[in-house]
Design an enzyme around this catalytic site. Structure first.
Site, PDB file in Angstrom:
ATOM      1  N   GLY A  10      55.944   6.096 -26.873  1.00 33.11           N
ATOM      2  CA  GLY A  10      54.763   6.876 -26.506  1.00 33.11           C
ATOM      3  C   GLY A  10      55.174   8.273 -26.053  1.00 33.11           C
ATOM      4  N   GLY A 113      61.900   5.698 -24.064  1.00 36.10           N
ATOM      5  CA  GLY A 113      61.844   4.714 -22.985  1.00 36.10           C
ATOM      6  C   GLY A 113      62.688   3.500 -23.334  1.00 36.10           C
ATOM      7  CB  THR A 116      63.380   5.031 -27.780  1.00 38.84           C
ATOM      8  OG1 THR A 116      62.016   5.023 -28.214  1.00 38.84           O
ATOM      9  CG2 THR A 116      64.155   6.056 -28.570  1.00 38.84           C
ATOM     10  CB  THR A 136      58.653   6.051 -19.663  1.00 39.11           C
ATOM     11  OG1 THR A 136      57.445   5.372 -19.302  1.00 39.11           O
ATOM     12  CG2 THR A 136      59.719   5.668 -18.661  1.00 39.11           C
ATOM     13  CG  ASP A 138      54.942   3.313 -18.246  1.00 38.48           C
ATOM     14  OD1 ASP A 138      53.886   3.939 -18.104  1.00 38.48           O
ATOM     15  OD2 ASP A 138      55.200   2.625 -19.256  1.00 38.48           O
ATOM     16  NE  ARG A 173      27.262   4.815  -7.268  1.00 34.40           N
ATOM     17  CZ  ARG A 173      26.786   5.640  -8.181  1.00 34.40           C
ATOM     18  NH1 ARG A 173      27.517   6.662  -8.607  1.00 34.40           N
ATOM     19  NH2 ARG A 173      25.583   5.468  -8.675  1.00 34.40           N
ATOM     20  CG  MET A 180      48.060   4.441 -18.944  1.00 33.21           C
ATOM     21  SD  MET A 180      48.727   5.449 -20.293  1.00 33.21           S
ATOM     22  CE  MET A 180      47.557   5.093 -21.586  1.00 33.21           C
ATOM     23  NE  ARG A 287      51.340   8.407 -23.832  1.00 29.65           N
ATOM     24  CZ  ARG A 287      51.204   7.380 -24.674  1.00 29.65           C
ATOM     25  NH1 ARG A 287      51.221   6.145 -24.200  1.00 29.65           N
ATOM     26  NH2 ARG A 287      51.071   7.584 -25.954  1.00 29.65           N
TER      27      ARG A 287
END
Ligand code: F6P
Length: 367
Positions: A10, A113, A116, A136, A138, A173, A180, A287
């Site tokens: 990604g 990441g 790969t 990444t 992440d 609310r 992600m 991203r």
């Protein structure tokens, strides 16, 4: 010398800054640089552009990757035509070996990441000259304190958490912001802490529904008529599973996560709390766009570091950032084991100490 460079998996902000860092360093050494298109797809199918100074000039601020990427092309299990299909993946090891010769490559720099870098490790295991760069949003790679792309995603997620505060408060609310991160909760954790989220739900800390409703109720009893929940896409209930959004056939990890926040919203609606709930799934916004200054800086350092690894012929290594310095680690240390949030880490306990609920008090203890 002639080196190849590719971006796989990604995309994320900072890829272009690495491509620039590697290319400019390589050109200074007097090397030629081939940029393979769409990750290992371009490498196996022989699609590339020769990169000169003008190609990488001005790209440090650009999101995405000028080379394109693929999160499907895996030369060891190739599912794309003309070689394979998801049903009949092909092992293209021979083509990989031949292409090093065909393109007269002295080295390949693979930016990616876990997926790969695992492919890069396999190529190195075949005796071929490869170095890696950890990418990444992440932040889930071992052997580096941080990956580039993470800070940019974190900045976007934090801004989203900041922004929902005023609308949550105006309407009394519960607002749920879903980030992600796949199996790692770093984006949700840090955006939740930085944005002052009231409840943070992570894959590493399976939640109890009752603790979430109790936390919202307790805030209301203290006069706080709204609550902000920051939930990572991989979060799951204590006795449940992660929420899948789709299966991508042929991808190294076909499972795509997403949508857990709608389940939490349903649960809150059914809980009798009598508060309206709204959901914001941030998705690929995290991203996209320009990298933050930190990611541009980190990615440039990684790019230069990768070129130096090539110059030193330190193949089978990955550029890494540790204790505020650039270094390198073996690819085998970098792949296989994900870097996850520990429920008893300093930062989780620190957040619990300022009253953040993690949905499972048996796993998280404040100081
Ligand atoms: O690994 C990066 C990441 O953005 C994850 O956080 C997310 O789960 C996944 O990729 C989404 O993948 P895709 O772009 O294939 O939808």
């Amino acid at each position: 010398m002639r080196i190849g460079i590719l971006t796989g998996g990604g995309d994320c902000p900072g890829l272009n800054a690495v491509v620039r860092g590697v290319t400019k360093s390589a050109l200074k050494h007097g090397w030629e640089v081939l940029g393979f298109r769409e990750g290992f797809r371009g490498f196996t199918e022989g699609s590339y552009i020769q990169l000169g100074d003008h190609d990488v000039s001005g790209i440090i601020i650009r999101g995405g990757t000028i080379l394109g990427t693929s999160n499907i092309a895996n030369p060891f299990s190739y599912t794309l035509p003309p070689y394979g299909t998801p049903e009949h993946p092909a092992d293209l090891s021979d083509i990989v070996r031949d292409n090093f010769k065909k393109f007269k490559l002295d080295a390949l720099v693979a930016i990616g990441g876990d997926g790969t870098l695992s492919m890069a490790k396999k190529i190195h295991d075949m005796g071929l000259p490869v170095v890696g760069v950890p990418k990444t949003i992440d932040n889930d790679l071992s052997a580096t304190d941080v990956t580039f792309g993470f800070d940019s995603a974190l900045t976007i997620a934090t801004e989203a958490v900041d922004r929902v505060h005023s609308t949550a408060e105006s309407h009394n609310r519960v607002m749920i912001v879903e980030t992600m991160g796949r199996y790692a909760g770093w984006i949700a954790l840090r955006a939740g802490i930085a944005g002052g989220g009231d409840i943070i739900l992570l894959p590493e800390i399976p939640y109890r529904e009752q603790e979430i409703t109790d936390a919202v109720l307790q805030r209301r009893q203290r006069g706080k008529k709204f609550s902000i929940i920051v939930v990572s896409e991989g979060a799951r209930p204590e006795h449940g599973t992660m929420t899948s959004s789709r299966i991508v056939k042929g991808s190294p990890d076909p499972l795509r996560l997403g949508g857990v926040s709608y389940k939490i919203a349903d649960m809150l609606d059914r809980s009798g709390l009598d508060m309206e709930t709204r959901v914001v799934v941030l998705g690929h916004v995290q991203r996209g766009g320009e990298p933050t200054p930190f990611d541009r800086w980190l990615a440039t350092g990684f790019g230069v570091c990768a070129a130096e690894l090539v110059a030193e012929q330190k193949f089978g290594y990955m550029a890494s950032f540790r204790s505020f310095g650039f270094t390198s680690v073996k690819l085998e240390e970098a792949v296989g084991q994900l870097h996850l949030v520990s429920p008893d880490s300093q930062e989780v306990r620190m957040a619990a100490s300022v009253g953040t609920c993690f949905g499972n008090s048996s796993l998280v203890k404040p100081y």
